[in-house]
Design an enzyme around this catalytic site. Structure first.
Site, PDB file in Angstrom:
ATOM      1  N   GLN A  79      -4.077  13.305  13.822  1.00 32.24           N
ATOM      2  CA  GLN A  79      -2.987  13.946  14.520  1.00 32.24           C
ATOM      3  C   GLN A  79      -3.154  15.461  14.500  1.00 32.24           C
ATOM      4  O   GLN A  79      -3.005  16.139  15.515  1.00 32.24           O
ATOM      5  CB  GLN A  79      -1.657  13.558  13.842  1.00 32.24           C
ATOM      6  CG  GLN A  79      -0.448  14.185  14.457  1.00 32.24           C
ATOM      7  CD  GLN A  79      -0.310  13.815  15.914  1.00 32.24           C
ATOM      8  OE1 GLN A  79      -0.811  12.786  16.371  1.00 32.24           O
ATOM      9  NE2 GLN A  79       0.364  14.661  16.683  1.00 32.24           N
TER      10      GLN A  79
ATOM     11  N   HIS B 134      -5.406  17.715  17.004  1.00 33.78           N
ATOM     12  CA  HIS B 134      -5.104  17.922  18.420  1.00 33.78           C
ATOM     13  C   HIS B 134      -4.921  19.385  18.765  1.00 33.78           C
ATOM     14  O   HIS B 134      -5.338  19.855  19.814  1.00 33.78           O
ATOM     15  CB  HIS B 134      -3.809  17.188  18.810  1.00 33.78           C
ATOM     16  CG  HIS B 134      -4.028  15.771  19.198  1.00 33.78           C
ATOM     17  ND1 HIS B 134      -4.649  15.401  20.351  1.00 33.78           N
ATOM     18  CD2 HIS B 134      -3.702  14.610  18.576  1.00 33.78           C
ATOM     19  CE1 HIS B 134      -4.706  14.079  20.434  1.00 33.78           C
ATOM     20  NE2 HIS B 134      -4.140  13.567  19.368  1.00 33.78           N
TER      21      HIS B 134
ATOM     22  N   GLU C 191       7.367  11.523  18.299  1.00 35.85           N
ATOM     23  CA  GLU C 191       6.579  10.923  19.376  1.00 35.85           C
ATOM     24  C   GLU C 191       5.951   9.609  18.883  1.00 35.85           C
ATOM     25  O   GLU C 191       6.066   8.577  19.537  1.00 35.85           O
ATOM     26  CB  GLU C 191       5.494  11.926  19.788  1.00 35.85           C
ATOM     27  CG  GLU C 191       4.627  11.487  20.941  1.00 35.85           C
ATOM     28  CD  GLU C 191       3.464  12.454  21.165  1.00 35.85           C
ATOM     29  OE1 GLU C 191       3.242  13.341  20.305  1.00 35.85           O
ATOM     30  OE2 GLU C 191       2.781  12.304  22.194  1.00 35.85           O
TER      31      GLU C 191
ATOM     32  N   ASP D 198      -3.680   5.811  21.029  1.00 32.44           N
ATOM     33  CA  ASP D 198      -4.160   6.933  21.851  1.00 32.44           C
ATOM     34  C   ASP D 198      -5.112   6.456  22.939  1.00 32.44           C
ATOM     35  O   ASP D 198      -5.215   7.071  24.001  1.00 32.44           O
ATOM     36  CB  ASP D 198      -4.914   7.948  20.974  1.00 32.44           C
ATOM     37  CG  ASP D 198      -3.981   8.760  20.101  1.00 32.44           C
ATOM     38  OD1 ASP D 198      -2.763   8.751  20.362  1.00 32.44           O
ATOM     39  OD2 ASP D 198      -4.467   9.388  19.143  1.00 32.44           O
TER      40      ASP D 198
ATOM     41  N   HIS E 284      38.922   8.560  53.415  1.00 33.57           N
ATOM     42  CA  HIS E 284      38.439   7.391  52.682  1.00 33.57           C
ATOM     43  C   HIS E 284      39.449   6.245  52.818  1.00 33.57           C
ATOM     44  O   HIS E 284      39.079   5.099  53.087  1.00 33.57           O
ATOM     45  CB  HIS E 284      38.259   7.722  51.195  1.00 33.57           C
ATOM     46  CG  HIS E 284      36.993   8.452  50.879  1.00 33.57           C
ATOM     47  ND1 HIS E 284      36.695   9.685  51.391  1.00 33.57           N
ATOM     48  CD2 HIS E 284      35.922   8.104  50.092  1.00 33.57           C
ATOM     49  CE1 HIS E 284      35.508  10.074  50.936  1.00 33.57           C
ATOM     50  NE2 HIS E 284      35.020   9.135  50.151  1.00 33.57           N
TER      51      HIS E 284
END
Lengths: 440, 440
Positions: free
Chosen positions: A266, A269, A334, A368, A427
């Protein structure tokens, strides 16, 4: 080095959410923006300028921005189909097989997603909802230091499963061969080498060469994100992407080396990426800390990892697993990975997470690339209200009302009553006509 | 007076979409903004100021803006529960019955909507998607000349069906009794009399008295729309609302008086509202034109109607019904009404519309109040990609990955291959660990 925090320390630091509008820009970005756009121009103002010029001037503006920002002079932005096929043929057989399997699993997964088409006759006639795909979708695939052909597969395939007829891919100039190959693998023909805010502008407004789309998906750099924010309302969007993040919840049964490897994956990235471990077990915490330090030495992106670990990541000692689940729900990550003895039990406690990876064999890296669900998932705490990219992102609902005459009459009287309360006499009149109470 | 256009004339005028970002503000709005916020302050800048102050100062800022913009001094924004009950008890029995029936039908309709929860064992373990409601939703109910208790029902009930635990309603100060009654009817307890951009700010950031929510839905005035645009990404939104619009497709079998009444009902909403008729039948066109003029004389909102008809509405003569359907798809109207002999046949041609009203008995006014689907539908051509408010607006998806060990191993090797292409060596390592190819 990954630090160990108490819950209170973590809540004051790594678990504290920065709203997207409070993000400060790195000085290099601000200096670069001023150099290209003039003194005192903010990134948002620069993006507004790019959007307006592409809306007004089309391809001419795209050429200007590509030259200024990406330092390329392009006559034609579209990458010829032959280049896509060539790229695919140039892959090793091993990579071809891996990408084919990934594409196939992503497709199978999304084909299983049910769509909310329905009709009923229980409300007096036929009422319901019809789902139809958007006509054209634009997919942004970022460039950068780690080219992501997987991002193309993860966005394009759900759109194809939804039935979108025309899919347009934009990616920064001189894209990596693997991105072109992924486009070929999916049967995508329209790939444009346009990056940043100008790509978002082209897809939103259309130009002579780039078709205007109904929906834009995909993450990009700061300029892409600011551009998406500014075109909100003009075109459908998948959301704004912040830095990527993973929470792992581990107990004494977890394999510290595997947990460490997942946190490091992780962290590599992005210097802003977050890798956070919640564990009630101090021994696991310390073992993971040692493993992170040991494994880091062998990794090519160690400098990026070090910054992510220093500022955005950490190990949080929680009193127990339910507290870990509660903290994770508040953080709304996430990705959430459950490396615990009874992962299904902890999974039941989770209600805010983009992707839930249940058990140590379902580690995030599989998500991923190849597990099946799209890896484009909600970041920055938006998992409180947003979803991973899925087939529903590429469809919209039309509500259907086909009442029978008797039901229509019965309801007309009631509707007229409410309309008069709202001071909407026309209406009420439309309803009265159906009741024969106004002359024709 | 409603004019008759050729297709070409209509495409150059009433069918021409103004993107939301190209809308010009009425001079009165600009002058009012400058008077309150200072010279050269645009409405967007004024809204940014309101948002920032509420984020920083909470209730104190809300009090200041309510005083300045709404001319009320409020210590406590929350309307006591007793007031809601009192409001409901004050309604006539006729109105109570009408609102109860409306609420019941809206609830039944949305309870029928399927949610895309699913799981499969066909991909090597258990994979799927889990749907959970957002925890807190905010519903904005506009005030103005025509108070809309129906808007409260149409937004609150889908949220309740979705399972949202806490629903907060904001509506401008001194709300109409029918709005309070509608809140009571739905069992809503948290109603705050806060309007405009400050309401959006309070719901987005939270204040001492107003809870921060995960999703905001509902339309409002210009300031509400600008505020929603500016908080995009920080909180979930249903979209940006432009002026309301209706397309009617009619053939020679249509009742011109009814068609005229439906167009007038649409036009009375707002001077910017659009009421557009497509018909291949010149006789119907002319009969509707006569009927519009005749019926208008009896209507209380004739001045609003006249402006809508003059600038934003019209009758378009099309060569045939398929052309009418094609033009409607290009326009992507909020509402589309089919007053034709075989409405189901025309319905099959439609793919861009918020609500589809099939047959003359299913007229739009029933959809506004009581048919069942939410009347909050996508405007400004956003039906190309957006949906009416529905249960999915109040839920989000979590992707689930629980692979079995054998599948995990098989996929790990392929994932590592792709990871190496992306230069993500820590990703590859996380996979290699599972394969036993790195020592623990």
């Amino acid at each position: 080095m990954i630090k160990i925090y108490t819950v209170e320390e973590a809540q004051r630091s790594i678990l504290r959410r920065q709203p997207l509008n409070a993000m400060t820009y790195p000085p290099a970005v601000l200096a670069g923006t001023e150099r290209l756009f003039g003194p005192c121009v903010t990134p948002a103002q620069a993006v507004a300028k790019i959007l307006a010029s592409v809306q007004a001037e089309g391809d001419a503006a795209l050429r200007r921005w590509s030259k200024l920002l990406d330092r390329v002079e392009l006559e034609d932005f579209r990458i010829p189909s032959e280049k896509l096929e060539e790229a695919y043929r140039s892959l090793t057989d091993e990579l071809k097989t891996a990408m084919q399997t990934a594409a196939q699993r992503i497709r199978l997964f999304h084909e299983l997603q049910p769509l909310p088409n329905w009709e009923t006759t229980s409300l007096g006639g036929r009422l319901g909802q019809r789902v139809t795909p958007v006509e054209r979708a634009g997919v942004y695939v970022p460039g950068g230091t780690a080219p992501l052909p997987s991002s193309l597969l993860m966005s394009v395939i759900p759109a194809q499963v939804a039935g979108v007829k025309q899919i347009i891919v934009c990616t920064p100039p001189n894209p990596h061969v693997s991105i072109l190959a992924a486009a070929y693998l999916c049967g995508i023909e329209q790939v444009f080498q346009i990056g940043g805010a100008q790509a978002v502008a082209a897809l939103t407004f259309g130009t002579e060469s780039v078709p205007k789309v109904d929906k834009i998906v995909g993450a990009g750099n700061l300029f892409v994100t600011l551009a998406k924010q500014q075109v909100y309302g003009l075109v459908g969007l998948d959301g704004l992407a912040g830095p990527t993040e993973t929470v792992v919840i581990a107990d004494s049964t977890a394999n510290p080396a595997w947990v460490a490897a997942d946190l490091l994956a992780q962290a590599e990235h992005d210097i802003l990426a977050s890798a956070i471990l919640f564990t009630p077990d101090r021994e696991v915490a310390e073992a993971v800390q040692v493993e992170v330090a040991r494994q880091m030495e062998t990794l090519s992106r160690a400098e990026i990892i070090a910054q992510s670990l220093e500022h955005r990541s950490g190990i949080v000692l929680t009193p127990d697993l339910p507290t870990a689940a509660r903290l994770s729900n508040e953080y709304a990550p996430e990705h959430l990975c459950l490396a615990v003895q009874d992962p299904q039990a902890v999974a039941k406690l989770i209600h805010n997470a983009g992707g839930l990876f249940i058990g140590e064999h379902s580690f995030e890296v599989l998500g991923d690339y190849i597990a099946g669900p799209s890896h484009v998932m909600p970041t920055s705490g938006t998992a409180r209200f947003a979803s991973p990219i899925n087939v529903l992102d590429f469809v919209k609902i039309t509500s259907l009302v086909a009442l029978d005459p008797a039901s229509s009459r019965a309801l007309s009287r009631l509707a007229a009553t409410i309309a008069r309360t709202e001071n909407l006499t026309a209406h009420a009149a439309a309803a009265d006509f159906r009741l024969g109470e106004l002359d024709v």
